[in-house]
Design a protein around this motif. Structure first.
Motif, mmCIF file in Angstrom:
data_model
loop_
_atom_site.group_PDB
_atom_site.id
_atom_site.type_symbol
_atom_site.label_atom_id
_atom_site.label_comp_id
_atom_site.label_asym_id
_atom_site.label_seq_id
_atom_site.Cartn_x
_atom_site.Cartn_y
_atom_site.Cartn_z
ATOM 1 N N GLY A 117 -7.919 -43.912 146.492
ATOM 2 C CA GLY A 117 -8.559 -44.191 147.770
ATOM 3 C C GLY A 117 -10.026 -44.549 147.665
ATOM 4 O O GLY A 117 -10.754 -44.491 148.671
ATOM 5 N N MET A 118 -10.481 -44.911 146.497
ATOM 6 C CA MET A 118 -11.901 -45.232 146.301
ATOM 7 C C MET A 118 -12.039 -46.290 145.204
ATOM 8 O O MET A 118 -11.123 -46.499 144.417
ATOM 9 C CB MET A 118 -12.676 -43.973 145.886
ATOM 10 C CG MET A 118 -12.129 -43.314 144.624
ATOM 11 S SD MET A 118 -12.882 -41.713 144.280
ATOM 12 C CE MET A 118 -14.112 -42.188 143.099
ATOM 13 N N ILE A 119 -13.195 -46.944 145.184
ATOM 14 C CA ILE A 119 -13.503 -47.862 144.085
ATOM 15 C C ILE A 119 -14.087 -47.017 142.972
ATOM 16 O O ILE A 119 -15.276 -46.703 142.931
ATOM 17 C CB ILE A 119 -14.491 -48.948 144.537
ATOM 18 C CG1 ILE A 119 -13.927 -49.704 145.745
ATOM 19 C CG2 ILE A 119 -14.758 -49.920 143.383
ATOM 20 C CD1 ILE A 119 -14.882 -50.683 146.366
ATOM 21 N N PHE A 120 -13.231 -46.600 142.061
ATOM 22 C CA PHE A 120 -13.575 -45.589 141.072
ATOM 23 C C PHE A 120 -14.803 -45.971 140.258
ATOM 24 O O PHE A 120 -15.682 -45.154 140.002
ATOM 25 C CB PHE A 120 -12.377 -45.355 140.151
ATOM 26 C CG PHE A 120 -12.576 -44.249 139.146
ATOM 27 C CD1 PHE A 120 -12.884 -44.543 137.828
ATOM 28 C CD2 PHE A 120 -12.445 -42.917 139.528
ATOM 29 C CE1 PHE A 120 -13.068 -43.534 136.896
ATOM 30 C CE2 PHE A 120 -12.626 -41.896 138.608
ATOM 31 C CZ PHE A 120 -12.936 -42.198 137.293
ATOM 32 N N GLY A 121 -14.884 -47.223 139.855
ATOM 33 C CA GLY A 121 -15.912 -47.640 138.912
ATOM 34 C C GLY A 121 -17.341 -47.526 139.409
ATOM 35 O O GLY A 121 -18.274 -47.491 138.599
ATOM 36 N N ILE A 122 -17.554 -47.439 140.706
ATOM 37 C CA ILE A 122 -18.917 -47.361 141.224
ATOM 38 C C ILE A 122 -19.365 -45.932 141.454
ATOM 39 O O ILE A 122 -20.504 -45.690 141.852
ATOM 40 C CB ILE A 122 -19.082 -48.159 142.536
ATOM 41 C CG1 ILE A 122 -18.277 -47.516 143.674
ATOM 42 C CG2 ILE A 122 -18.703 -49.602 142.329
ATOM 43 C CD1 ILE A 122 -18.569 -48.136 145.030
ATOM 44 N N HIS A 123 -18.472 -44.988 141.215
ATOM 45 C CA HIS A 123 -18.789 -43.588 141.456
ATOM 46 C C HIS A 123 -19.216 -42.886 140.176
ATOM 47 O O HIS A 123 -18.635 -43.110 139.109
ATOM 48 C CB HIS A 123 -17.583 -42.846 142.037
ATOM 49 C CG HIS A 123 -17.299 -43.195 143.460
ATOM 50 N ND1 HIS A 123 -16.742 -44.403 143.831
ATOM 51 C CD2 HIS A 123 -17.484 -42.493 144.598
ATOM 52 C CE1 HIS A 123 -16.617 -44.432 145.141
ATOM 53 N NE2 HIS A 123 -17.050 -43.291 145.640
ATOM 54 N N ASP A 124 -20.226 -42.049 140.294
ATOM 55 C CA ASP A 124 -20.511 -41.076 139.243
ATOM 56 C C ASP A 124 -19.473 -39.961 139.364
ATOM 57 O O ASP A 124 -19.091 -39.584 140.471
ATOM 58 C CB ASP A 124 -21.913 -40.485 139.400
ATOM 59 C CG ASP A 124 -23.014 -41.522 139.268
ATOM 60 O OD1 ASP A 124 -24.130 -41.266 139.768
ATOM 61 O OD2 ASP A 124 -22.768 -42.581 138.662
ATOM 62 N N MET A 125 -19.035 -39.442 138.239
ATOM 63 C CA MET A 125 -18.010 -38.410 138.230
ATOM 64 C C MET A 125 -18.527 -37.163 137.512
ATOM 65 O O MET A 125 -19.311 -37.273 136.560
ATOM 66 C CB MET A 125 -16.749 -38.903 137.532
ATOM 67 C CG MET A 125 -16.121 -40.141 138.137
ATOM 68 S SD MET A 125 -15.562 -39.893 139.845
ATOM 69 C CE MET A 125 -14.316 -38.625 139.629
ATOM 70 N N ASN B 285 -8.497 -44.896 136.730
ATOM 71 C CA ASN B 285 -9.122 -44.143 137.836
ATOM 72 C C ASN B 285 -9.138 -42.648 137.546
ATOM 73 O O ASN B 285 -8.818 -41.823 138.416
ATOM 74 C CB ASN B 285 -8.396 -44.401 139.164
ATOM 75 C CG ASN B 285 -8.663 -45.773 139.719
ATOM 76 O OD1 ASN B 285 -9.453 -46.538 139.168
ATOM 77 N ND2 ASN B 285 -8.000 -46.105 140.806
ATOM 78 N N SER B 286 -9.507 -42.316 136.316
ATOM 79 C CA SER B 286 -9.443 -40.918 135.908
ATOM 80 C C SER B 286 -10.684 -40.493 135.134
ATOM 81 O O SER B 286 -11.324 -41.305 134.471
ATOM 82 C CB SER B 286 -8.213 -40.668 135.037
ATOM 83 O OG SER B 286 -7.025 -40.845 135.776
#
Length: 121
Positions: A26-34, A76-77
């Protein structure tokens, strides 16, 4: 709707290893800091490890050299490899995704439900 689902927790003896996984949707994974946080009984939640969207990592001092955070944008992990586990690593581990603030938007944090890691004494 953003979802973060952790897995991989369990009971481990001192010196053992576990690998935690967090699958995001449900998100654009690559733009998020994790990041991975943990909360031990009767203690505040603390940051364990972080990996930025650009791949830069940072760790809390107590896990440096033992834990490794990594991400797979194609899957996405995000993962947390935990080696040489100690009883004091016992906690509920939470996956965190951060959409950084921008010129016209605020920072947004998303959280998973947590996975329990128990280090037997």
């Amino acid at each position: 709707q953003v979802q973060l689902v952790e897995s991989g927790g369990g009971l481990v003896q001192p010196g053992g290893s576990l690998r935690l996984s967090c699958a995001a949707s449900g998100m654009i994974f690559g733009i998020h800091d994790m990041a991975w946080y943990r909360q031990a009984p009767e203690k505040e939640r603390e940051l364990v490890a972080l990996i930025t969207s650009g791949g830069r990592t940072q760790y809390t001092n107590s896990v440096k050299g033992r834990f490794t955070i990594s991400r797979d944008n194609a899957e996405n992990s995000v993962y947390l490899q935990m080696n040489s586990l100690k009883p004091e690593d016992t906690a509920v581990y939470y996956c965190n995704a951060v959409r950084p603030a921008g010129p016209t938007r605020s920072r947004i944090d998303y959280w998973g439900q947590g996975t329990k890691v128990t280090g037997s004494a």
